[in-house]
Design a protein around this motif. Structure first.
Motif, short mmCIF file in Angstrom:
data_model
loop_
_atom_site.label_atom_id
_atom_site.label_comp_id
_atom_site.label_asym_id
_atom_site.label_seq_id
_atom_site.Cartn_x
_atom_site.Cartn_y
_atom_site.Cartn_z
N SER A 57 0.83 -1.21 0.00
CA SER A 57 0.00 0.00 0.00
C SER A 57 0.86 1.25 0.00
O SER A 57 1.98 1.26 0.51
CB SER A 57 -0.91 0.01 1.23
OG SER A 57 -0.17 0.26 2.41
N GLY A 62 -6.74 3.97 5.74
CA GLY A 62 -7.89 4.13 4.85
C GLY A 62 -8.44 2.79 4.45
O GLY A 62 -8.35 1.81 5.19
N ARG A 63 -8.97 2.73 3.22
CA ARG A 63 -9.46 1.45 2.71
C ARG A 63 -9.29 1.40 1.20
O ARG A 63 -9.16 2.44 0.53
CB ARG A 63 -10.91 1.20 3.11
CG ARG A 63 -11.91 2.19 2.58
CD ARG A 63 -13.28 1.96 3.18
NE ARG A 63 -14.28 2.87 2.64
CZ ARG A 63 -14.99 2.62 1.54
NH1 ARG A 63 -14.83 1.47 0.88
NH2 ARG A 63 -15.88 3.49 1.10
N LEU A 65 -10.58 1.01 -2.42
CA LEU A 65 -11.81 1.17 -3.19
C LEU A 65 -11.85 0.24 -4.39
O LEU A 65 -12.90 -0.32 -4.72
CB LEU A 65 -11.95 2.62 -3.66
CG LEU A 65 -12.14 3.68 -2.58
CD1 LEU A 65 -12.19 5.07 -3.21
CD2 LEU A 65 -13.42 3.41 -1.78
N ASP A 114 -10.65 -4.83 3.30
CA ASP A 114 -10.18 -3.74 2.45
C ASP A 114 -9.52 -2.64 3.26
O ASP A 114 -9.10 -1.61 2.72
CB ASP A 114 -11.33 -3.17 1.61
CG ASP A 114 -12.44 -2.57 2.49
OD1 ASP A 114 -12.31 -2.59 3.73
OD2 ASP A 114 -13.44 -2.09 1.91
N ASP A 144 -6.98 2.08 -6.03
CA ASP A 144 -7.70 3.28 -5.62
C ASP A 144 -7.99 3.17 -4.13
O ASP A 144 -8.48 2.13 -3.66
CB ASP A 144 -9.02 3.41 -6.38
CG ASP A 144 -8.81 3.65 -7.87
OD1 ASP A 144 -7.72 4.11 -8.25
OD2 ASP A 144 -9.74 3.36 -8.65
N TYR A 145 -7.71 4.26 -3.40
CA TYR A 145 -7.90 4.26 -1.95
C TYR A 145 -8.86 5.35 -1.52
O TYR A 145 -8.97 6.41 -2.17
CB TYR A 145 -6.57 4.52 -1.22
CG TYR A 145 -5.47 3.53 -1.48
CD1 TYR A 145 -4.47 3.80 -2.41
CD2 TYR A 145 -5.42 2.33 -0.78
CE1 TYR A 145 -3.42 2.90 -2.62
CE2 TYR A 145 -4.38 1.44 -0.99
CZ TYR A 145 -3.39 1.72 -1.92
OH TYR A 145 -2.37 0.84 -2.13
N ALA A 146 -9.53 5.12 -0.43
CA ALA A 146 -10.21 6.17 0.33
C ALA A 146 -9.32 6.47 1.52
O ALA A 146 -9.25 5.68 2.48
CB ALA A 146 -11.59 5.71 0.78
N GLN A 147 -8.59 7.55 1.45
CA GLN A 147 -7.57 7.84 2.45
C GLN A 147 -8.18 8.52 3.68
O GLN A 147 -9.08 9.35 3.57
CB GLN A 147 -6.49 8.75 1.84
CG GLN A 147 -5.24 8.85 2.68
CD GLN A 147 -4.08 9.45 1.89
OE1 GLN A 147 -4.18 9.66 0.69
NE2 GLN A 147 -2.97 9.72 2.57
N GLU A 148 -7.67 8.14 4.85
CA GLU A 148 -8.11 8.72 6.11
C GLU A 148 -6.92 9.35 6.82
O GLU A 148 -5.77 8.97 6.57
CB GLU A 148 -8.75 7.64 7.00
CG GLU A 148 -9.95 6.96 6.38
CD GLU A 148 -10.44 5.79 7.22
OE1 GLU A 148 -9.99 5.66 8.38
OE2 GLU A 148 -11.26 5.00 6.72
#
Length: 781
Positions: A57, A62-63, A65, A114, A144-148
């Motif tokens: 990663s 995050g997770r 997508l 994920d 593709d990530y959903a970043q936190e």
């Protein structure tokens, strides 16, 4: 594939001859290593081998997508790409992922969801018929990530530190306060109040972590894993996948260094097993050097040490607190502050240890875990106290010497630290040390002399050993031990040869196979005391069986003897103090008795009722000379004397090598090693040997090792203690203290790089303020 045999058994060179415990004999595995016959985890092959390359990663939290795999799957030779979307059936409960050294919490489970928990987390495994195809295809995978938002900076989050769980083998929480430490500190005329910082460090053994799974025709899997315990790897792999241990064999006959990185099975084991089960084929997964920075490391640690003394140097108060990083998943713990309550006499002691959970992978033990940081801070603070009180640093330590454990008032099983001080100081020439800093110079270099104390636990666990003496005189001893470069093959063979009076070349010690008799994980400097004692126990049972055979022979001269009347020497059973010299070769004895083989097993269980009445530890005194070029801030460690008290030494040559390796690593800790994080990315940036600096040959000069006489029958029946960790403890502190003596500048963060050495004043160097130390760095009052 290579034509080398699958299993090469190290045996001593012909002509090595009869040896005794303590003799400095060379490694029996030396020849197979230098000739390339020793095969490591990634060097075992099969005709149907599939090669796996991990995709890591690029975000810290995050997770996922989406995974874009079309380009990678189109590469010729690619057979599969595994991820959380298509992994084979695996168990879910945390319990199945806990290995034998797991701390409290939830272990990392690769490809289980994920979710992204840290930068560098494995998100996919590309499998291909060649390594080159797999590596190229892995570079084509897009995610593709959903970043936190993430948190990776210890010093910015210390306000949310918490008390750790106690659930980790070998962890002892700090004892309760004795006396009133703060009041005693405030009232004392001599005070030191100092803060210390150590950045994260990563293991960088020569052999990178790898797993090879050989798929058998009946579905049996033979796994070669970079591990410090074949049985620990088998334990976790069998539980994760619900596989009977009869269908899974794990081997680690040769390990190219580990230093704690192999105590817990790393994710390459799970991924390789996952792929083999999915494809029903042999699989090899090797991590890159960069990916060696994507699992456990020595944790970033902040410490505050407050010492107070009366005018004569008597310690009045010791306060030591530490805050270290852990992951969001687990409470990784180390014994950091406890040493400050053990090393010196003091009636007022307060110790505290806390953790901050960050978005990193869980830290993991690295050589001398906890002590490498905790003893360092204490010993630098002791040097500061000596300077503030106008007392020689060695004299201050001797003045506060603890004959018994100050926290429990228990005796030590043995403690020859005073002899370490005396013999080390004599060898180094400490009496010629001028008191004032900046008193010695040669050309452009300032010269400084520093010293420090070291302590590490002397541990013993439980183990089994199996010994078989064959009619041709060959002795085969086995246990599922590991040799991570420490000399286990050699020392165990030496113990067995000594017990039966055999030539070393006639003894074979088998290790590194999960099917062999149980052995502990190779860590904590416990293998000699544990497995070595089991080996000697098995061989003593052979002694009794051979003696019984000798007594039963017709007209035997041993008929009326007792076991204490005989000895095993030079391949013979010898009757002591006989009027007529009486000796019978073991081969002839077995031939006359009509016996083709004799075997014995031994279970070594520590005598806990006896051991728990003592504090069991190894000790050292480290003396160091540095030369500092102030114009460039460069430091050369030109001379080190390390005096060690570690019980009976089983092999003087290998033990010296272990201490020298520890000293080199101590120099590396002091001057070179740190993993730098870009906190905006939450990622370790210097993840290669070009940028992660370690001590090299040019950094290593004169290292003198001496062992003081010590015999500890409480720790082990051999009288031995471990030497792997103690060689490192105290070295970095001795270097720091020598730098102060040379320059008059106190550096309280490691590594002590040139920019810090050149910084004016004392306390935190200029570079430290950038990592958010803030006010109150402390100094000497």
């Amino acid at each position: 594939m290579s034509a080398l045999p699958i299993n090469v058994q190290p045996v001593a060179e012909p002509g090595t001859g009869y040896v005794r415990k303590g003799d400095g004999v060379p490694r029996v595995d030396g020849r197979v290593k230098v000739t390339g016959q020793a095969r490591y985890a990634a060097e075992h092959g099969a005709p149907d081998m599939v090669f796996g390359v991990v995709v890591s990663s690029t975000i810290a939290k995050g997770r996922i997508l989406a995974l874009h795999l079309d380009a990678a799957l189109a590469v010729p030779g690619v057979v599969q790409i595994l991820s959380h979307l298509n992994r084979p059936r695996m168990r879910k409960l945390d319990l199945f992922y806990k290995d034998m050294t797991a701390p409290a919490g939830s272990p990392f489970k690769p490809f289980h969801s994920d979710g992204i928990l840290y930068s560098g987390q494995p998100v996919a495994l590309v499998l291909a018929d060649t390594f080159e195809a797999a590596r190229y295809a892995a570079a084509l995978v897009q995610v593709d990530y959903a970043q936190e938002p993430h948190e990776t900076h210890l010093l910015s989050h210390m306000e949310r530190s918490h008390k750790p769980s106690r659930l980790k083998a070998g962890f002892s929480p700090p004892p309760n306060e004795t006396g009133d430490a703060q009041a005693a500190f405030d009232a004392a005329p001599v005070q030191v109040d100092a803060e210390f910082y150590a950045g994260a460090e990563h293991h960088n053994p020569m052999e990178m972590h790898a797993t090879t799974v050989l798929w058998g025709p009946d579905g049996h899997m033979t796994v070669y894993d970079k591990s410090q315990s074949s049985q620990n790897s088998r334990w976790m792999a069998s539980h994760v996948f619900g596989i009977s241990k009869r269908k899974l064999t794990v081997r680690n006959p040769f390990v190219g260094g580990a230093f704690g990185s192999g105590l817990r099975p790393q994710y390459n084991l799970i991924l390789a097993m996952m792929a083999a089960l999915d494809l029903k084929r042999s699989v090899r997964v090797v991590l890159t050097r960069q990916q060696m920075f994507t699992f456990g490391h020595r944790p970033e640690t902040w410490q505050r040490v407050q010492l107070a003394a009366r005018a004569d140097g008597t310690l009045a108060a010791v306060l030591h607190q530490a805050i270290a990083e852990t992951s969001r998943l687990e409470d990784y713990v180390e014994v950091v502050v406890n040493w400050s309550g053990q090393l010196y006499r003091c009636d007022n002691v307060k110790l505290d240890y806390r953790l901050v959970a960050l978005d990193h992978y869980s830290p993991i033990d690295m050589r001398a875990p906890g002590a490498a940081h905790g003893v360092h801070a204490l010993e630098v603070a002791m040097d500061e106290l000596a300077h503030a009180a106008g007392i020689d640093p060695l004299a201050l330590r001797l003045h506060n010497y603890a004959e018994r454990d100050p926290q429990t008032d228990m005796p030590y099983s043995t403690k020859e630290l005073r002899a370490c001080y005396e013999q080390g100081a004599e060898r180094f020439g400490w009496s010629r040390r001028p008191t004032a800093p900046r008193s010695m110079r040669e050309g452009p270099e300032l010269i400084g002399w520093g010293m420090a104390t070291g302590q590490w636990d002397a541990m013993q666990m439980f183990a089994r050993a199996h010994a078989v003496l064959h009619a041709d005189g060959r002795l085969v001893v086995s246990s599922a031990a590991s040799d991570i470069g420490t000399g286990t093959y050699t020392v165990m063979a030496q113990i067995a040869a000594d017990a039966l009076g055999l030539r070393l070349e006639d003894v074979v010690f088998r290790l590194g196979d999960s099917t062999l008799p149980v052995a502990p994980i190779e860590g904590g400097s416990s293998h000699v005391t544990t497995v070595g004692s089991a080996v000697e126990g098995a061989c003593e049972k052979l002694q009794r069986k051979l003696f019984a055979l000798a007594r039963a022979l017709p007209d035997s001269p041993f008929a009326h003897a007792r076991l204490s009347d005989v000895q095993f020497a030079e391949g013979h059973l010898v009757l002591r103090n006989a009027t007529v010299p009486t000796a019978l070769s073991l081969q002839r004895l077995m031939a006359q008795a009509g016996v083709h083989r004799i075997e014995a097993k031994h279970l070594l269980l520590p005598n806990l009722l006896k051991q728990k009445r003592y504090v069991r530890a190894t000790h050292s005194a480290v003396f160091c000379e540095v030369r500092v070029d102030e114009d460039f801030g460069t430091v050369r460690v030109t001379r080190v004397v390390s005096a060690i008290a570690a019980g009976q030494i089983m092999n003087a040559q290998l033990a010296r090598s272990q201490i020298m390796g520890g000293v080199v690593w101590g120099i590396s800790q002091a001057l070179h090693e740190e993993s730098h994080v870009d906190h905006s990315l939450g990622r370790f940036m210097n993840h290669s040997l070009a940028e992660y600096h370690v001590a090299v040959q040019a950094d290593v000069h004169d290292i003198d090792v001496l062992f003081v006489e010590e015999d500890d029958r409480i720790v082990s029946r051999l009288g031995a203690k471990g030497v792997g960790e103690i060689g490192m403890v105290g070295v970095a502190a001795a270097v720091a203290n020598a730098i102060f003596h040379a320059t008059g500048r106190r550096i309280r963060s490691t590594p002590m790089t040139p920019d810090k050495v050149m910084a004016p004043g004392m306390g935190w160097a200029a570079g430290d303020s950038a990592v958010g130390i803030g006010p109150g760095a402390g100094g000497t009052t």
